[in-house]
Write an enzyme that holds these catalytic residues in place. Structure first.
Site, PDB file in Angstrom:
ATOM      1  N   CYS A  30       0.858  -1.467  -0.163  1.00  0.00           N
ATOM      2  CA  CYS A  30       0.164   0.137  -0.208  1.00  0.00           C
ATOM      3  C   CYS A  30       1.128   1.457  -0.374  1.00  0.00           C
ATOM      4  CB  CYS A  30      -1.129  -0.050   0.982  1.00  0.00           C
ATOM      5  SG  CYS A  30      -1.816   1.786   1.618  1.00  0.00           S
ATOM      6  N   CYS A  33      -0.243   3.752   2.878  1.00  0.00           N
ATOM      7  CA  CYS A  33       0.245   3.048   3.917  1.00  0.00           C
ATOM      8  C   CYS A  33       2.360   3.315   4.128  1.00  0.00           C
ATOM      9  CB  CYS A  33       0.028   1.696   4.185  1.00  0.00           C
ATOM     10  SG  CYS A  33      -1.410   1.373   3.999  1.00  0.00           S
TER      11      CYS A  33
END
Length: 105
Positions: A30, A33
């Site tokens: 991600c 993230c």
């Protein structure tokens, strides 16, 4: 440093914690993230002893992600006395994260 929460230690580290806990639900693949990670790590160091900060990899701990209804990542969940008290989703600036955490202190 942020703690790695797993299915094996989640109850002891998070649900039974005497301090508020910030749980960062993330995945290695991600992008947002990864961009959020330095702010989470910095806050883990700055707030050490006051708030426990840790991460849950949603690919490795699908049970925990499902329990908290995590549908998108990054998702940040504040847990106090074993119960969710607040939630924030998406990439956020460090100042917003600090304010989010301080809302339960």
């Amino acid at each position: 440093m942020a703690v790695k929460f797993t299915s094996a230690n989640f109850e002891a580290e998070v649900l039974r914690s005497e301090k508020p806990v910030l749980v960062d639900f993330y995945a290695d693949w991600c992008g947002p993230c990864k961009m959020l990670a330095p702010a989470v790590e910095a806050l883990a160091e700055e707030l050490a002893g006051v708030v426990k900060v840790g991460k849950v990899n949603v690919d490795e701990c699908e049970d925990i992600a499902g329990q908290y209804g995590v549908m998108s990542i990054p998702t940040l969940v504040l847990i106090k006395d074993g119960k969710e008290v607040n939630r924030m989703m998406g990439l956020q600036p460090k100042a917003a994260l600090r304010q989010f955490i301080e809302s339960v202190m």
